[in-house]
Structures are given as structure tokens and as C-alpha cells.
Scaffold this motif. Structure first.
Motif, mmCIF file in Angstrom:
data_model
loop_
_atom_site.group_PDB
_atom_site.id
_atom_site.type_symbol
_atom_site.label_atom_id
_atom_site.label_comp_id
_atom_site.label_asym_id
_atom_site.label_seq_id
_atom_site.Cartn_x
_atom_site.Cartn_y
_atom_site.Cartn_z
ATOM 1 N N ALA A 892 0.832 -1.201 0.000
ATOM 2 C CA ALA A 892 0.000 0.000 0.000
ATOM 3 C C ALA A 892 0.863 1.247 0.000
ATOM 4 C CB ALA A 892 -0.929 -0.013 1.207
ATOM 5 N N TYR A 908 -5.713 -2.939 -0.262
ATOM 6 C CA TYR A 908 -4.988 -2.431 -1.431
ATOM 7 C C TYR A 908 -4.299 -3.591 -2.164
ATOM 8 C CZ TYR A 908 -1.653 0.155 -4.284
ATOM 9 O OH TYR A 908 -0.925 0.639 -5.346
ATOM 10 N N SER A 989 -8.017 -0.522 -4.537
ATOM 11 C CA SER A 989 -6.640 -0.030 -4.620
ATOM 12 C C SER A 989 -6.550 1.486 -4.722
ATOM 13 C CB SER A 989 -5.938 -0.689 -5.819
ATOM 14 O OG SER A 989 -6.669 -0.467 -7.013
#
Length: 1022
Positions: A892, A908, A989
């Protein structure tokens, strides 16, 4: 002679003058083109195939790749860079290439606005900018390119209205603006395009009426304005465009009737689509005069009357669908049109479902073209039986006859339809036995026989249908036992419904084979015996209905593994004992019905038991306690008796132990003492809270053939993984040996131990033993023993290394959906359902392992963090102090800036993993640089161009099973499914953690996506 010399001198002089002019003027013009091309190149941010590497001074620009110059002036006349994945903006300096006649930049990743300077290219004839990510409005200045005869800016993100100035392009032949976000009306000025032959505006947001002026384009042959918000009627002038061969207005809000002379005024018509509008009246009889017709689609309107009887004259007819209307009068004559269709030797799709047709089953259907692959005649009032000749339709893939009044037996010959994938006969009056020949249809993925009068036993041959996702034979008169072969159809992943029959015997233990199944319903039968403990292996279950049978015994403890179950109904059986506490901890349980059994003891008041609207326990007269709303009696505790018993046990047990020692010699006492001492020693190193046993180095040394290199199956950040086999029982294991010389390895071991102390889930790699000791050379040794996953890691499937001997293996779309859901379940469990949240911190394909049934398991918790609610003690929140909290490409972004570890970091990583799983592209590929990431790559393609980024291997594999690229409905399902997956990947994401989805939302979304794709449940295909 003098005259000849004069003319020779004169011609030579003219040549010198001409050469001098060329020498002085051409270089400057050439320089203009060269500089314009370099300015174009300067705006390119990514060129993955190094297409523009030749654009340098070592070559004349006329030899640069994609550039073509004319011979006379040596000026750039053609720029062709199609399908090269080039990214960047389109430089306005392209307008300096004043001799350009063709620009083709289609199927790339250009973004930004379409420069209005293109209007200066007065020689331009072809402009192809389709399948990019251009945004903004269509520049009206393009209308200055008076020689244009092809304008294609489809499949972009363009907005605004269609410029009315385009109507001045008198030479325009092809105008493609489809798949954008254009709004407003279709400008009437397009009626001035007297040379136009093809017009496609589909999949925009255009509204208003279709302008009558379009009827003035006398040369128009292709008109595609489907999937907009157009309303009103189709102007009568358009029906007079006699050259039209393709006409589609589907998915609008158009109304009115079709002209009766339609087939006469459009004699060249080949494809006619008017589905999903509000048309009324009847289908014109004159269509039979349009002898070139191949496609007729009238579905989901308000058409009435009958289907023209003479459509059989259309010898090229391939598709005829009139479903979802109000056609038919309820008389047998309505179906006479079916007889004429036997002359259509190319007919591939035929459907008149959801109408009012009545009368006997049209026997002529069995004489249809053997090319027929889709037949839907359900939801009418058909009677009679299925004719024996149905097996003649050898290429059928979909057959729906549901919700009619059909009777008789299902013909045995139906089993000869070896290509059939979907069979829907539910809601009729079929009787007799289920023909065992159905087991010959090994391509079946959906079988619906419910709501009939079928009798006899379930044929064991159904077990041959090893591709089934759905099997529903409920609400019949079936009897006998449930064949174990049916319970061994491991492909079942959506639903197994045998409810409301008269089945007897035990629920077969083979039910444990259904590890991917979402629903089991065997309610309202006559099943006996205990609930098999193997049912706990069905860890994907969402709905489990066993009510109204004769099951006895207790609820098996193995059902504690069904952590994803939402509906559990065990009511109206003969179950006894106490209600297990684990039911109260089921995280997503919405409906628990245990009523009318013989349970006893105290009922807990937590979890689902704390909500009277979600639980029912009535009719269990031995229960007590619980929340007041359940109206159970209070429990009476016999404290004195219990204290006496406790004291007696405290005295009795040690006495017996001493007696045993005295009787069986001091030797046995010594053994017991040593074992107690060993257990105490192991408890100091054991980390699984009793769930994992310790194992010796010697055992591992033997099992792995002395840690032989031939047993090495993987190398990770902090250790190596060996395959091993215990000689005693041939159990295959995977041994992860820590490389303690590697900095952080010991902390990784501790992190994994702590993280796995109390976790247990079907989609987590199970640690079955640990070893922390000294090896034969006196060195410290630490290892974890995992269950072996025979199908390896997801990395090996997505990115096989052929040079290392890996076989090329493909994952279908459905397999990828199941893997994505498995991983989502695992993360949701870690984040939300096992007490203190755990962040995995290293989710990537190498850490996702696949078992023998292709069920995904998340492993490698070497970087995991337990996220305690209080952070006063920093040591407790920092179990793994390794600097990089994940792997490059998956980590991330906030971690790179020193942000705290959170569950959003896993979200993510999941988003990136999801995009990789379905595009086949690693986030670390060379093309992802200069600001372009896998997420941005997907975002630019979403939603209209997502299929261009789909993993081609997935599409190839899915075309053999899940979908067919030759069927419009399957293509649409594939597109919607893939677009939805990409949307979830993008949503997970996002840059900011709090903007990301949560894993519980992801699980719900992915389940809906899978169900829609497979067309099951409430999304069942009709």
C-alpha cells in the motif's frame, strides 16, 4: 541543328532551375514534418514496445516506424501507430503535418483532449482515434477537414453533444462515435451527410427523438443507435432507406408500431434489432420479402398477435427471438409459424419464451437445423410431451422449456445432446423417472428439473456430470436414497437442491466433497441418521437447509468450520443435546432455525442468539435461559450437588493415578513423568494454542530425504520450502525451513507464530506442526509444517516458467472468480471475524496456494501484524518490525510514507492481486513506469474497453467452458463480469486508505458478480 541545340540548352536550364528550387524549399518543408513528429513523440509517456525508438536522426523520418511519406513531395502522408499500447497525449503539433491523409492511433492509451488543431489538416481523409481514453468534447473544428470520409473516435471517454458542424462533411462515408458518454440530441444536420453509408452512435447517453433528417441519407446502409435514451417513434423516412442492411435500435425507450410494408421498403435488410423498447402492434408480415435477413430480434417489447407464417422463406435466417412480449392468442394455430422454420437451414438461435402461446409442443422443432444451439420456449402455455426426436438437435447448448404445461416422461434420447450446457425443464408436469441417460451430458453446468411430478430414484449416473454448477431436482416425488455419486460432483459451486421429495436413508458422507458449494437444501424429505461430520468440509456454504427430516443425534462439532453460512435451518428433526456455542460466533449468520427438536441445556445470549428476529428455538421444551424475547424458562443451577461432585473428582482422580503407578511399576511412573516434562517443554515453544503439535528435527529430516535439493519446491524471503512424506502413513507435507542467517527471519517466525496462534479458516494454509530445536550439526533450527498444496501457488498458474519445466496451465474465468472469492473470505476472516484483527501485510500470488480442488489458501504470515485496539505498548503492536511491509507492486502507498499498518493495506494488495488475476499482468512489469501503474492501466480501460486488458489465456480457456465468444448473450455476460471485477479491483486499490472498500463488502460484491456471470439464483438466465 541549331534548333536542336537550342531546345537542349533550354530544357537543361529549366531542370537546373527546378532542381535549385527543390534544393532550397524541400528541406525546410521536410524539417517542418520532422519537428512535428518529434513534438508528437515528446508527448508520449510510455512506449512498451519501443515503437518510437527508430524516431531519431540516424534515419530519415520517412523511414521511421509508422510513418509513410508521399513520393512526390517527400512529406508525411500517413501516420499509423495502431494497437501498440502507446500512452500519452496527442500533440497539437500534429497539425503541422499538412500533407497527412490518414491518422490511425486506434487501440492505444492516448488520453487528454482531441486537439482542435486537427481541423487544419485539409487533406485528411481517414481519422482513427478509437479505443483510447480521450476525454472532453468532440472538436467542431474537425468539420474543416472537408475530405474526410472515415471518422472514428469510438470507445473513448468523450462527453458533450455531437457537434452540428459535422453535418458539413459532405464526403464522409463512415461515422463511428459509439461507446462514449455523449449526451444531447442526434443533430439533424447529420442528414446532410449525403455520402454516409455507416453511422454508429450506440452506447452513449443520447436522448430526445431520432431526427427525421436521417431519412435523407439515401446511401445509408448501417445504422446502429442502440443502448441510448432515445424516445418517441422511428421516423417513417428511415424506413425508406432501401440500402440499409443493418438496423439496430435496441435498449432505448422507443415506441410506436412497425410499418406493415417494412420488408418491402428495406429489401436489403440483413440484421434487424428492436429489442428492449416499447414497440406495440404486430410483427410485419412483409419481412418475409427481405430475403437477405439473417437476424430478427424483437424481445422485451409489447408486440401482440402472431409470428408471420412465411418467415421460413428466409433461408439465411440465423437468429429469431420474439421472447418477452404479449404474443399469442392461446390457440394452437399460433404455433404454425414454427413449422415453416424447418426450411431455415442456418437457424442457430430461436426463442419465443415469456409470451401467451398455447397448444401442443410443436413437434416440427425436432426437424430444425442441426446448427441450432439456443432454444428457449419457456413461460408459455404449451402442452403435450417432448417428442423423441429432440436428440436430432445435436449442437444444442441451451434448452429452456420451463413453466409450461408439458407432461409425459422426459425422453431417454435427450441424453444424446452431448453439447448441452444448460437444461431447464422446471415448472411443468413431467412424470416418470429421471432418465439415466442425462448422465451422458457431461458438458452440463446447469440442470433444473424442479417443480414436476418426477418419481423413482435419483440416477447415480448424474455423477458423470462433473461440470455441474447447479443441480435442482426439488419439489418432485423422488424416493430412495441419495446416491453418493451425486454428492461427489465436486464442481457443484452454486446450489444442490433436493428438497421436497421423499428421499430416505442417510445423508451420504461424500457430501464433504462439495467444498466449493454455496447452497445445500435437502429439506422436507425422510432422511435419517446423524448429520455427517464431513458436512463441515463444505466450507463455502452460505445456505444449509436440513429441516423437516428425521435426523437424530447432536449437532456435530465439525459444523464450526462453516463460518460463512448465512442461513442454517435444522428445524423439525429429532436432534438432541446442547446447542453448540460456536453457532453464536458465526460472523454472518442471518437466520438460524433450530425449532421443534429435542435440544436441552442453557441457551446462550450472544451472537445470533442475541437477536430474536434471527433465531428460532421454539418447540424445544428442555431449553432454558437465552434472551427474554425467546420466552424460555430460567435455568435452575444445582450448585451444592456440583460442588460435591467437583470435590469428589479432585480426590478421586489423583488417587487413581497413584494406584496405577503402584500397580504398573515405577517404570511407568517414570515414563509418565518424562512425558509430562516434555509437554511442559513443548508448551514453552508451541505457538498454536493447542491446535498445533511439535515435531522433531529427525522426523522432518527423514520426511524430506535429508532436505534434499530434489525435494526443494520453493524459496521465499526468509526460508525454503521442501516437500516431504511421512513413511508411517504416506502423508505429504510442506516444510518451511527458516533461514536464520537472514536478518529478520527470526522475527518473521515469531510473527507467523503469533498470527496463527488462534486462527483457523478454510481459506488459510493450515499449520499442522512446528519445530524449534537444534539440528544434527548443532545449529539452531526453526521450521513450520504446512498441509501440502498439490496445485502449487497462484504465481505458477498466472506466470508459468516454461524454461523451468512448468507445464503451461490455464485458469478459466470461473476458476479465477472462485480464487478471488476464496482470498476475499480469508482476509475478511482475518480482519473481522476472529477476534483481534490481523493484517497479513504480504498478499501476492506466491503466497496464495491451491489445493487439489483448486480452492485457494492464503499462506506465509511472516510479515503479519496483530492490530491491538490499544497501542500503549508498542511492542505488542509491532510483532514484525521488518521495514518493508509487503512486496513491491502490492504494498500500500501509505506504507512507503511511514504510515501505520492497517487492514486497509491488505485491501490495497487484494485490489492489485485481483487486477493481476484477471489481466495476467504483474504490477512490476516494465510497462508500468512513468506514473502508469497496473491500477491506472485498468482504470483507463474501465468500463468500455476492459476486454482489451483481459488475460487472453483466460478468454481462451473460458471459451471452452464458461462462455462462448460466438453467442451474444455469453459475450455480454463476460463483459459485465469482467467490468465488475475491474471495478472492485480499482475500488480496493485507491490511494487513500479510507476510500477503499472493506473486505466484507468485497466478499458480497464478488459473490454477486459470480452469480450474475453464472446466471444462477435471482440472476438465473431466461
Amino acid at each position: 541543328m541549331a534548333c536542336r541545340v537550342f531546345w537542349s540548352f533550354f530544357i537543361h536550364a529549366i531542370f537546373l532551375i527546378s532542381f535549385s528550387e527543390t534544393a532550397t524549399s524541400t528541406p525546410s518543408r521536410n524539417e517542418t514534418d520532422r519537428l512535428a513528429l518529434l513534438a508528437f513523440k515528446a508527448e508520449i509517456t510510455d512506449d512498451p514496445f519501443q515503437t518510437l525508438s527508430s524516431w531519431n536522426d540516424s534515419l530519415h523520418f520517412c523511414k521511421w516506424r509508422g510513418v509513410t511519406c508521399n513520393r512526390k513531395h517527400h512529406r508525411v502522408s500517413l501516420l499509423n501507430l495502431t494497437s501498440l499500447s502507446i500512452a500519452g497525449t496527442l500533440s497539437p503539433h500534429i497539425a503541422n503535418l499538412s500533407f497527412l491523409t490518414t491518422i490511425d492511433l486506434s487501440n492505444n492509451r492516448f488520453h487528454g483532449r482531441v486537439p482542435h488543431e486537427l481541423g487544419h489538416l485539409f487533406r485528411l481523409q481517414r481519422l482513427h482515434l478509437s479505443s483510447n481514453s480521450f476525454k472532453g468534447e468532440i472538436p467542431a473544428a474537425i468539420s474543416n477537414c472537408s475530405k474526410l470520409f472515415i471518422l472514428n473516435i469510438s470507445s473513448n471517454n468523450l462527453v458533450g453533444e455531437i457537434p452540428f458542424e459535422l453535418g458539413s462533411l459532405s464526403n464522409l462515408e463512415h461515422l463511428y462515435l459509439y461507446k462514449n458518454d455523449l449526451t444531447g440530441n442526434i443533430p439533424p444536420s447529420l442528414g446532410n451527410l449525403s455520402s454516409l453509408t455507416r453511422l454508429s452512435l450506440r452506447r452513449n447517453m443520447l436522448d430526445g427523438r431520432i431526427p427525421d433528417d436521417l431519412g435523407r441519407i439515401s446511401k445509408l446502409r448501417f445504422l446502429h443507435i442502440a443502448e441510448n435514451n432515445l424516445s418517441g417513434t422511428i421516423p417513417s423516412s428511415i424506413y425508406n432507406l432501401s440500402d440499409i442492411f443493418f438496423f439496430s435500435v435496441t435498449d432505448n425507450q422507443l415506441q410506436g408500431t412497425l410499418p406493415s410494408n417494412l420488408g418491402l421498403t428495406l429489401p436489403n435488410l440483413e440484421s434487424f434489432y428492436v429489442s428492449r423498447n416499447r414497440f406495440t402492434g404486430s410483427i410485419p408480415v412483409s419481412l418475409s420479402n427481405a430475403s437477405f435477413l439473417e437476424v430478427l430480434c424483437f424481445t422485451n417489447n409489447d408486440f401482440t398477435g402472431g409470428v408471420p407464417m412465411d418467415l421460413g422463406n428466409l433461408r439465411s435466417l440465423n437468429i429469431l427471438t420474439v421472447g418477452g412480449n404479449q404474443m399469442g392468442t392461446g390457440k394452437a394455430e399460433d404455433l404454425k409459424f414454427v413449422d415453416s422454420l424447418t426450411n431455415c437451414s442456418y437457424l442457430g438461435e430461436f426463442g419465443f419464451q415469456e409470451n401467451r402461446f398455447a397448444g401442443p409442443f410443436p413437434n416440427s422443432i425436432v426437424n430444425f437445423s442441426t446448427q441450432l444451439h439456443w432454444l428457449a420456449i419457456g413461460e408459455n402455455h404449451l402442452s403435450g410431451s417432448i417428442p423423441e426426436g429432440i436428440e436430432n438437435l445435436v449442437h444444442l447448448r441451451t434448452l429452456y422449456m420451463n413453466n409450461n404445461q408439458l407432461t409425459g416422461e422426459i425422453p431417454v434420447g435427450i441424453g444424446k445432446l452431448g453439447n448441452l450446457r444448460r437444461l431447464g425443464l422446471w415448472g411443468n408436469g413431467f412424470s416418470g423417472k429421471i432418465p439415466s441417460s442425462i448422465g451422458n451430458m457431461t458438458e452440463l453446468i446447469e440442470l433444473y428439473l424442479q417443480e414436476n411430478h418426477l418419481e423413482g430414484s435419483i440416477p447415480p449416473s448424474l455423477g458423470n456430470c462433473q461440470k455441474l454448477y447447479v443441480l435442482n431436482i426439488s419439489k418432485n416425488n423422488l424416493s430412495g436414497i441419495i446416491p453418493k455419486q451425486v454428492m461427489s460432483i465436486s464442481s457443484l459451486s452454486i446450489s444442490l437442491n433436493l428438497a421436497q421429495n421423499s428421499l430416505t436413508g442417510f445423508l451420504p458422507s461424500e457430501v464433504g466433497s462439495l467444498k466449493n458449494l454455496g447452497e445445500i437444501d435437502v429439506s422436507e424429505n425422510k432422511l435419517t441418521g446423524e448429520i455427517p461430520h464431513m458436512l463441515g468440509d463444505c466450507k463455502s456454504l452460505v445456505i444449509l437447509r436440513l429441516q423437516s427430516n428425521f435426523f437424530n443425534g447432536t449437532i456435530p462439532s465439525s459444523l464450526s468450520d462453516l463460518r460463512g453460512v448465512e442461513v442454517l435451518d435444522l428445524s423439525r428433526n429429532n436432534l438432541t443435546g446442547q446447542i453448540p456455542e460456536f453457532l453464536g460466533s458465526f460472523p454472518v449468520l442471518k437466520n438460524l432455525n433450530l425449532s421443534f427438536n429435542d435440544f436441552d441445556g442453557k441457551l446462550q445470549d450472544r451472537g445470533v442468539f442475541g437477536n430474536a428476529s434471527r433465531v428460532s428455538v421454539m418447540g424445544n421444551h428442555k431449553l432454558c435461559g437465552g434472551i427474554p424475547q425467546l420466552q424460555l424458562p430460567e435455568c435452575v443451577i444445582q450448585a451444592t450437588k456440583r460442588r460435591k461432585m467437583s470435590f469428589s473428582l479432585m480426590v478421586f482422580i489423583p488417587t487413581i493415578a497413584i494406584a496405577v503407578c503402584l500397580i504398573f511399576s515405577p517404570c511407568l511412573c517414570a515414563v509418565l513423568y518424562r512425558r509430562r516434562k516434555l509437554r511442559k517443554k513443548l508448551s514453552s515453544t508451541s505457538f498454536m494454542g493447542g491446535q498445533c503439535t511439535s515435531i522433531s528435527y529427525s522426523d522432518l529430516h527423514k520426511a524430506t530425504n535429508e532436505f534434499s535439493p530434489s525435494n526443494l519446491i520453493g524459496v521465499g524471503s526468509f526460508g525454503s520450502v521442501y516437500i516431504g512424506t511421512f513413511a508411517s502413513d504416506n502423508t505429504t507435507i510442506a516444510v518451511k525451513v527458516l533461514n536464520l542467517q537472514r536478518q529478520g527471519a527470526s522475527k518473521s517466525f515469531i510473527a507467523e507464530c503469533e498470527a496463527l496462534r488462534n486462527v483457523r479458516h478454510r481459506n488459510l494454509v493450515e499449520v499442522i506442526a512446528s519445530c524449534s530445536t537444534i539440528d544434527f550439526k548443532g545449529n539452531e533450527f526453526k521450521a513450520l509444517v504446512h498441509e501440502f498444496m498439490p496445485n502449487g501457488s497462484l504465481e505458477e498458474w498466472l506466470h508459468p516458467k516454461e524454461e523451468e519445466g512448468h507445464h503451461l496451465r490455464n485458469l478459466s474465468l470461473n476458476q479465477r472468480l472462485n480464487i478471488a472469492i476464496d482470498v476475499a473470505y480469508a482476509l475478511d476472516y482475518l480482519h473481522n471475524h476472529q477476534g483481534t484483527p490481523i493484517a497479513h501485510c504480504d498478499l501476492k500470488p506466491t503466497n496464495i496456494l491451491l489445493d487439489n480442488d483448486m480452492v485457494a489458501h492464503v499462506g506465509d504470515f511472516g510479515l503479519a501484524k496483530i492490530l491491538f485496539e490499544t497501542t500503549n505498548n508498542s511492542s505488542r503492536t509491532d510483532i514484525s518490525s521488518i521495514a518493508i511491509k509487503g512486496s513491491i507492486g502490492y504494498v500500500a502507498p501509505e506504507y512507503g510514507m511511514g504510515g501505520d499498518v492497517s487492514t486497509f493495506g491488505d485491501v490495497y494488495s487484494y485490489g492489485i492481486l485481483l487486477l493481476e488475476l484477471f489481466t495476467g499482468r504483474r504490477p512490476t512489469e516494465d510497462m508500468f513506469k512513468n506514473g502508469l501503474s497496473l491500477r491506472e492501466f485498468a482504470k483507463m480501460a474501465f468500463p468500455d474497453r476492459v476486454m482489451q486488458i483481459a488475460d487472453p489465456i483466460m478468454l481462451e480457456e473460458s471459451s471452452r467452458g464458461d462462455i462462448s465468444n460466438n453467442v451474444e448473450g455469453d459475450r455480454q455476460r463476460l463483459l459485465e463480469c469482467f467490468a465488475s471485477v475491474v471495478r472492485v479491483g480499482i475500488g480496493c486499490s485507491k490511494e487513500t486508505p479510507k476510500e477503499r472498500m472493506q473486505m466484507k463488502e468485497v466478499v458480497a460484491e464478488m459473490l454477486v458478480i459470480r452469480d450474475k456471470f453464472l446466471g444462477v439464483g435471482i440472476y438465473k438466465e431466461r
